[in-house]
Write a protein that holds these residues in place. Sequence first.
Motif, short mmCIF file in Angstrom:
data_model
loop_
_atom_site.label_atom_id
_atom_site.label_comp_id
_atom_site.label_asym_id
_atom_site.label_seq_id
_atom_site.Cartn_x
_atom_site.Cartn_y
_atom_site.Cartn_z
N TRP A 181 0.70 -0.97 -0.15
CA TRP A 181 -0.11 0.30 0.19
C TRP A 181 1.09 1.07 -0.01
O TRP A 181 1.14 1.03 0.74
N THR B 73 0.53 5.46 0.57
CA THR B 73 -0.13 6.23 1.64
C THR B 73 1.21 7.47 1.93
O THR B 73 1.91 7.51 1.64
N LEU C 172 -2.47 1.37 8.72
CA LEU C 172 -2.18 0.75 7.52
C LEU C 172 -1.50 -0.61 7.82
O LEU C 172 -1.14 -2.27 7.27
N ILE D 140 -1.87 -6.65 4.92
CA ILE D 140 -0.89 -5.37 4.38
C ILE D 140 0.66 -6.08 4.38
O ILE D 140 1.08 -6.06 5.87
#
Length: 333
Positions: free
Chosen positions: A39, A41, A49, A55
């Motif tokens: 991910w 971000t 996260l 993840i």
Amino acid sequence: MKEYKKIAIVRLSALGDIINSAVVLQFIHKKFPNAQIDWITEEVFSPLLKSHHLIHNVHIINLKKIKKEKNFLLLKKNISYLRSLGEFDIVIDMQGLLKSAIVSRFISKNTHGFDKESSREGLSSLFYKTTSKIAYEESIVKRNCFLSSDALGFELSDEMILNKKPIFEIKKIDFIDASKINIAFIIGASWLSKKYPKEKIIQLCNELKENSIIVWGDEDEKKDAEFICKHSSYASIAPKLPLIELLSLISSVNLVIGNDTGPTHMAWAQNIASITLFGPTTSRMIYETPKNIGIKSSSKVDILKINKNDFSIQDIEVKEIVSKAKELLNYEI
């Protein structure tokens, strides 16, 4: 069905949108249990996260800092970092903005996103190898789920979304008294016009007569929280909470009542009953279920041109919220 071994999701901000995007992780994992999901971000959201068990890696970029400081060297460093991540089978841009599309393209040429008609910034579609078409007016959660399933070639139904597992695995916070009915009030929002008046929150606390926990984010909100607690014996102020502890709090209460903002959306994410109040925005920002509902003011909203001077949220009747809250509490307890 094509097999995917390495998938990247780009969703840079904001908190509510990241929460409503993270629901796709469990569905992707079910279809591709051996896939590595990374991910990308902004730094402020990374703790949330990084705690997610599905993840593999969270990659941080600092676009807000670059924009604020006009720091060319930091921009160059971020671009170099993105290019060093290695090849992905697919990069899914769940934000659909020009900046997120460009970030996606720096990572890989194997990009997927919304098509020109489905995106808020149609130019973003020029940076994708493949695209999906879904009405911009559709629920944000349904858009996110359709985008990911369409990109990866599997079906994702409303029934699957309704029966989702809590999005985040989290420990319930220990300062909640489980012997009481606990209601968290989310009093903040990114715009003043999205905030329900503190005077009416006092009325809500006094009408519901349950343990009301007032959640705040900045000093102005803290002052409002203190004002509410001063005028309602049912209200108490929550401590200042980092993201993970805030999520734990939301996961521990019976009901969340709040404005259209990230912490309120956490309730749906964790399968906690919620009422989201809308003035200048609409219920497309949530995924309504029997226990996650929205109450909208009477104002008309153009979702392509949000009116931040629409203060109609103030007109939502306390009695309407109380009625819905009691229904949800009876449903939950």
